[in-house]
Design a protein around this motif. Structure first.
Motif, short mmCIF file in Angstrom:
data_model
loop_
_atom_site.label_atom_id
_atom_site.label_comp_id
_atom_site.label_asym_id
_atom_site.label_seq_id
_atom_site.Cartn_x
_atom_site.Cartn_y
_atom_site.Cartn_z
N GLY A 13 0.82 -1.21 0.00
CA GLY A 13 0.00 0.00 0.00
C GLY A 13 0.85 1.25 0.00
N THR A 37 4.27 -3.86 7.43
CA THR A 37 4.44 -3.25 8.75
C THR A 37 5.34 -2.01 8.68
N PHE A 41 10.90 -1.38 4.60
CA PHE A 41 11.46 -0.23 3.87
C PHE A 41 10.34 0.33 3.01
N ALA A 43 9.74 3.34 0.38
CA ALA A 43 10.22 4.48 -0.42
C ALA A 43 9.18 5.59 -0.50
N PHE A 48 11.73 12.29 -2.67
CA PHE A 48 12.05 13.71 -2.87
C PHE A 48 10.84 14.53 -3.33
N ILE A 183 1.85 -10.58 3.66
CA ILE A 183 1.52 -11.81 2.92
C ILE A 183 2.71 -12.77 3.01
N ILE A 219 8.32 -11.87 -2.04
CA ILE A 219 7.04 -12.47 -2.42
C ILE A 219 6.82 -12.58 -3.93
N GLY A 234 19.23 6.79 -1.05
CA GLY A 234 19.33 8.23 -1.31
C GLY A 234 19.21 8.94 0.03
N ILE A 236 18.58 12.75 2.00
CA ILE A 236 17.93 14.04 1.75
C ILE A 236 18.16 14.97 2.95
N SER A 306 16.75 6.88 2.60
CA SER A 306 15.63 6.02 2.21
C SER A 306 16.08 5.19 1.01
N LEU A 307 15.47 4.02 0.84
CA LEU A 307 15.92 3.11 -0.22
C LEU A 307 15.03 3.16 -1.45
N CYS A 332 8.60 0.18 -9.83
CA CYS A 332 9.30 1.23 -10.58
C CYS A 332 10.15 2.08 -9.66
N HIS A 333 11.03 2.82 -10.31
CA HIS A 333 11.96 3.70 -9.62
C HIS A 333 11.34 5.08 -9.34
N GLY A 335 7.87 6.22 -8.57
CA GLY A 335 6.45 5.99 -8.27
C GLY A 335 5.62 7.25 -8.10
N THR A 337 6.19 10.21 -9.86
CA THR A 337 6.02 10.69 -11.24
C THR A 337 4.99 9.85 -12.00
#
Ligand code: FAD
Length: 369
Positions: A13, A37, A41, A43, A48, A183, A219, A234, A236, A306-307, A332-333, A335, A337
Motif C-alpha cells: 500500500g 508493517t 522499507f 520508499a 524527494f 503476505i 514475495i 538516497g 535528503i 531512504s531506499l 518502478c523507480h 512511483g 512521477t
C-alpha cells in the motif's frame, strides 16, 4: 480466522499499490490492499517529491514517452483527488531545471536531448538556458553554474499528502485496506488466488497485483516472478523554513510548500541500509552550494536516508505471471512521477481492456536472469 474477498488483491500500500488501486476502483473493480508493517522499507515515505520527466529514458525513448505522458496526466489526477478528499497535495507543475557546472556534461546532455526529441517525433519540449538566463530566472542560482536544462511539465508536490489523499480516495470508493499484514503464502486454486498473511488473514481474489516495493524480492517469486528489484540509498537534507526563494524545483534542490529547502542527490549501493552518513550529507551540501552559494547561510535541521526500488536497468517492470496467470507485478523507480499513469493506464491493462497500453517493453523478459 478473518477472511476477505475481491476482484483484485494488491500486495503493498505504498504509492504504487494505491495508484493502481485508485485506477481499478474507478474501473468499478472491488479491491483489497494488504500493506505490511512500519518496519518495512517504504520508499513512498522517504522520497524527494518530484514529478519529473527530464533526464529519464534518454536511451530508451519508450520510457521517456511513458514518463512524459504520466506528467501530462498529473494536473487532472491531483485536482480530482483533492476535490474528493479535501486534502491539499501542493502540486506545482510549472517546469523544472537541471543545473550544470561542467560544459562537456551540458554539451553531452544537449546532444542526447536532440536525439531523444527526434525519436519522440518532436514531442519532447525541453529548453536550454544559458548561465545568464538561469541566473535571471532563479536569483538564488550562481556559483559555478554554467547553464541549465528546462522541461515545462516537471514539477513537485508533497508526497506524504499525495499518499494520504490516495488512501482517503480509495477508502471512499470502497477499498478494503489491511495495515500491518504481511503476505506470507499464496496459491491459485480453481481460478482463485488464496493469500494468507503472517497473522492469519485469508484473502481470496481473482487477480493479484504485487506492488510490494523491495518486498517483491521475497514475495514476487511466490507468483513466478524473477527476483529483480534491489535497493539504492538516497539521502535528503532539509533546511529551516524560509520565505519563498525558489520559483521552480531542480532535480536535486527544491523548496517545499512549507518553506524548507530540500536537497538530495545521492545514489548509493549499500544494500538494505537506510542510515544517514556524515560523508554523504557533506557531499550533498557541497554540491548544492556550488550552484547556489547562498544556501550556505541557511541552517540544516533534518536529514534522512531512504531506499529506492530499482530494477537492473532502472526502468519499471510491468508483467503478468506466466506460471500463475492473473498475478501481475508493478514496480518502478519513480512511483510519484508515474502515479497518474499507473492509475489511468495500468488499470486498463490489469482489467484486460481492448484499449490497454502495450507494455511489452516493460516486461521482465528483457532481463535474462
Ligand atoms: C531518496 C528517494 C528519493 C526519491 N525521489 C523520487 C522523486 O522525486 N520522484 C519520484 O517519482 N520518485 C522518487 N523516488 C521513488 C519513489 O519513492 C518510489 O518509486 C515509490 O515510493 C515506490 O513505491 P512502492 O509503493 O513501489 O514501494 P514502497 O513505498 O516501498 O511500498 C511497498 C509497500 O509494500 C509493503 N509490503 C512489502 N512486502 C509486503 C508483503 N509481503 N505483504 C504485504 N505488504 C508488503 C510495504 O510495507 C510497503 O508499504 C524516490 C525514492 C527515494 C528512496
Amino acid at each position: 480466522m478473518q477472511k476477505s474477498e475481491a476482484d483484485f488483491a494488491i500486495i503493498g500500500g505504498g504509492i504504487v499499490g494505491l495508484s493502481v488501486a485508485h485506477g481499478l476502483l474507478k474501473q468499478g473493480a472491488s479491491v483489497i490492499c494488504i500493506d505490511g508493517t512500519d518496519t518495512d522499507f517504504r520508499a513512498s515515505r522517504g522520497n524527494f517529491g518530484l514529478v519529473w520527466v527530464q533526464g529519464k529514458g534518454i536511451k530508451t525513448p519508450f520510457y521517456a514517452a511513458w514518463t512524459r505522458d504520466a506528467a501530462r496526466l498529473y494536473p487532472s489526477f491531483v485536482s480530482e483527488l483533492s476535490e474528493e478528499t479535501g486534502i491539499k497535495i501542493n502540486l506545482s507543475q510549472i517546469g523544472g531545471y537541471e543545473y550544470f557546472i561542467d560544459s562537456n556534461t551540458l554539451d553531452e546532455r544537449i546532444a542526447e536531448y536532440k536525439k531523444l526529441k527526434r525519436a519522440l517525433n518532436g514531442d519532447y519540449p525541453y529548453e536550454i538556458l544559458s548561465s545568464s538566463e538561469i541566473r535571471a530566472a532563479e536569483p538564488m542560482v550562481g556559483g559555478e553554474t554554467i547553464g541549465a536544462t528546462f522541461y515545462p511539465y516537471d514539477g513537485h508536490l508533497n508526497p506524504l499528502q499525495l499518499l494520504k489523499a490516495l488512501t482517503e480516495y480509495c477508502k471512499k470508493r470502497g477499498l478494503s485496506h489491511y495495515l500491518g499484514e504481511v503476505i506470507e503464502s499464496a496459491e491459485k486454486k480453481e481460478g482463485v488466488f488464496k493469500l494468507v498473511t503472517k497473522k492469519g488473514l485469508e484473502v481470496s481474489a481473482e487477480k493479484v497485483v504485487v506492488c510490494a516495493g523491495l518486498g517483491a524480492k521475497k514475495i514476487g517469486p511466490l507468483f513466478g516472478f524473477k527476483n529483480l528489484v534491489s535497493p539504492q540509498r538516497g539521502q535528503i537534507l532539509i533546511t529551516e523554513k524560509l520565505p519563498p526563494i525558489l520559483k521552480r524545483p531542480s532535480v536535486t534542490i527544491r523548496q517545499t510548500n512549507e518553506g524548507a529547502i530540500q536537497i538530495g542527490d545521492s545514489q548509493e549501493q549499500v544494500g538494505f541500509n537506510d542510515n544517514e552518513t556524515q560523508v554523504q550529507m557533506s557531499r550533498i551540501a557541497q554540491n548544492a552550494i556550488k550552484v547556489m552559494p547562498k544556501l550556505a547561510q541557511f541552517r540544516l535541521i533534518r536529514a534522512w536516508g531512504s531506499l529506492r526500488v530499482l530494477s537492473p536497468d532502472g526502468l519499471p517492470i510491468y508483467q503478468q505471471s506466466v506460471s500463475m496467470p492473473g498475478a501481475f507485478i508493478v514496480t518502478c523507480h519513480s512511483g510519484i512521477t508515474l502515479a497518474a499513469i499507473h492509475s489511468v493506464n495500468l488499470s486498463l491493462w490489469l482489467t484486460g481492456q481492448k484499449n490497454a497500453p502495450d507494455l511489452t517493453s516493460f516486461s521482465e523478459h528483457r532481463f535474462h536472469v
